[in-house]
Write a protein that holds these residues in place. Structure first.
Motif, PDB file in Angstrom:
ATOM      1  N   UNK A 144       3.987   5.447  -5.400  1.00  0.00           N
ATOM      2  CA  UNK A 144       3.467   5.506  -7.092  1.00  0.00           C
ATOM      3  C   UNK A 144       1.983   6.571  -7.700  1.00  0.00           C
ATOM      4  N   UNK A 145       1.596   6.419  -6.765  1.00  0.00           N
ATOM      5  CA  UNK A 145       0.074   7.253  -7.532  1.00  0.00           C
ATOM      6  C   UNK A 145       0.267   8.927  -7.130  1.00  0.00           C
ATOM      7  N   UNK A 146       1.152   9.691  -6.346  1.00  0.00           N
ATOM      8  CA  UNK A 146       1.908  10.824  -5.756  1.00  0.00           C
ATOM      9  C   UNK A 146       2.449  11.070  -6.896  1.00  0.00           C
ATOM     10  N   UNK A 147       3.586  10.262  -6.456  1.00  0.00           N
ATOM     11  CA  UNK A 147       5.240  10.260  -7.801  1.00  0.00           C
ATOM     12  C   UNK A 147       4.145  10.715  -8.840  1.00  0.00           C
ATOM     13  N   UNK A 148       3.766   9.525  -9.443  1.00  0.00           N
ATOM     14  CA  UNK A 148       2.763  10.057 -11.097  1.00  0.00           C
ATOM     15  C   UNK A 148       1.952  11.815 -10.571  1.00  0.00           C
ATOM     16  N   UNK A 152       1.046  -1.087  -0.318  1.00  0.00           N
ATOM     17  CA  UNK A 152      -0.034  -0.022  -0.040  1.00  0.00           C
ATOM     18  C   UNK A 152       1.172   1.408  -0.266  1.00  0.00           C
ATOM     19  N   UNK A 153       1.666   1.340   0.794  1.00  0.00           N
ATOM     20  CA  UNK A 153       2.453   2.352   0.933  1.00  0.00           C
ATOM     21  C   UNK A 153       3.683   2.389  -0.942  1.00  0.00           C
ATOM     22  N   UNK A 154       3.298   1.713  -1.018  1.00  0.00           N
ATOM     23  CA  UNK A 154       4.553   1.412  -2.871  1.00  0.00           C
ATOM     24  C   UNK A 154       3.467   2.259  -3.419  1.00  0.00           C
ATOM     25  N   UNK A 155       2.058   1.267  -3.441  1.00  0.00           N
ATOM     26  CA  UNK A 155       0.867   2.103  -4.103  1.00  0.00           C
ATOM     27  C   UNK A 155       0.799   3.825  -4.258  1.00  0.00           C
ATOM     28  N   UNK A 156       0.843   4.166  -3.115  1.00  0.00           N
ATOM     29  CA  UNK A 156       0.336   5.039  -2.751  1.00  0.00           C
ATOM     30  C   UNK A 156       1.872   6.547  -3.381  1.00  0.00           C
TER      31      UNK A 156
END
Length: 364
Positions: free
Chosen positions: A62-66, A56-60
């Motif tokens: 990645x989404x914030x980075x995009x 979940x931390x990695x997904x968040x």
């Protein structure tokens, strides 16, 4: 026997005593194994929770980075558009400033030219103060043409031409003599035009029209009977004709026979009488309108038709005789007039004004 029972009981007690420690050991071993199973499942759940938290931390992340990357690109585009608009605005402002500067300089130069022109016009006015009278004479000639050709007012046109000649005479300029001669020819041409008393003609036609209601219809007009010839011939060979004439002369005192040859017009009905009177009035009104329009053919035709109807359908009395006399007087009148097509002085005056204006502009 008793001893055997005692021994059996002792064995049983002893067996019971030996069995009880074993049972207690089993009971102690069972909770220990349960605790081990609980601790291992808790570790598994913890590991799963840690893995889920990491995912979940990695997904968040990645989404914030995009989103950050997209916002950064959009911000760069907006900054580029803003810079482009600022450049265009600066260019437009610079062009407007340059145009405003040019207009300001042009306005200043125009103001200077106007001031110079005003001074030159004042100087020219002081040198030729009577040129306005020449323009007034040209205006009077044009108005005389309108009076003559539009209103057919010969008197007013001649007066305007005479006033224009007075303006030219007041200038006391020898160069205007040819124009004054042309004006004199135009005035003579107007005065030679035949004057038609249109109001008088219309008044006479109106008086004739008022007499229509007083007319009476003519009665039946019989053809004239042939009078018999009773003259006797002196020739002996005409004794038979002389005998017939003598007999006819003798019997004429008793029986008279007259032969009438010709067409007998029937009497008009009251309705036809009214139509005839109204048509006669219409012809007279048509003649009045033709006087103002200078339609000679229409005028002559209307009077001829009215005269014919008076002679054919109305009784021969003083009213009809008066109307026929008046129509006979009006039939010889000329209502069309040949006006001059143009004034010779008008073109010369216009040319003179154009030449002076051209010299004025050239001098400026």
């Amino acid at each position: 026997m008793t001893d055997n029972n005692q021994e059996h009981q002792d064995k049983v007690v002893t067996g019971s005593a030996d069995a009880s420690p074993a049972t207690s050991q089993e009971q102690q071993a069972a909770p220990a194994s349960g605790k081990e199973k609980t601790s291992s499942s808790a570790r598994g759940l913890a590991i799963v929770a840690i893995i889920l938290a990491l995912v979940l931390t990695a997904g968040l992340y990645w989404h914030g980075h995009n989103q950050a990357v997209a916002q950064a690109g959009q911000l760069e585009r907006l900054q580029a558009e803003l810079a482009q608009q600022q450049n265009a605005l600066q260019a437009a402002t610079a062009a407007q400033d340059a145009r405003l500067t040019s207009l300001t300089s042009n306005q200043a130069s125009t103001a200077e030219q106007l001031d110079g022109l005003s001074r030159k016009v004042l100087d020219l006015d002081s040198k030729r103060p009577n040129d306005w009278m020449l323009a007034e004479a040209e205006y009077l000639v044009r108005m005389a043409g309108r009076k003559l050709w539009l209103e057919q007012d010969v008197v007013a046109a001649a007066m305007m031409l005479a006033n224009a000649d007075e303006r030219l005479a007041a200038l006391n300029d020898p160069t205007l003599i040819p124009i004054r001669q042309a004006l004199a020819e135009d005035i003579a041409g107007i005065k030679s035009v035949q004057r038609v008393d249109r109001e008088g003609l219309v008044i006479k036609l109106n008086n004739i029209n008022d007499q229509v209601d007083r007319l009476k219809l003519a009665g039946v007009i019989m053809a004239r009977a042939e009078e018999p010839d009773f003259t006797l011939s002196e020739s002996i060979g005409d004794w038979r004709d002389n005998l017939k004439k003598s007999w006819a002369s003798f019997t004429d005192d008793f029986v008279t026979v007259r032969r009438r040859d010709g067409n007998v017009e029937a009497l008009l009905s009251p309705q036809q009488h009214w139509y005839l009177s109204e048509n006669l009035k219409g012809k007279l009104l048509q003649a009045q309108l033709a006087v103002y329009r200078e339609q000679q053919e229409v005028y002559d035709s209307a009077l001829a038709q009215a005269e014919q109807w008076l002679q054919d359908y109305f009784a021969d009395d003083s009213v009809r005789q008066f109307m026929l006399e008046q129509i006979a007087q009006l039939e010889g009148q000329r209502i069309d007039v040949d006006y001059p097509e143009q004034f010779t002085a008008q073109d010369r005056l216009q040319q003179l004004l154009d030449d002076r204006l051209q010299r004025l502009l050239t001098g400026l």
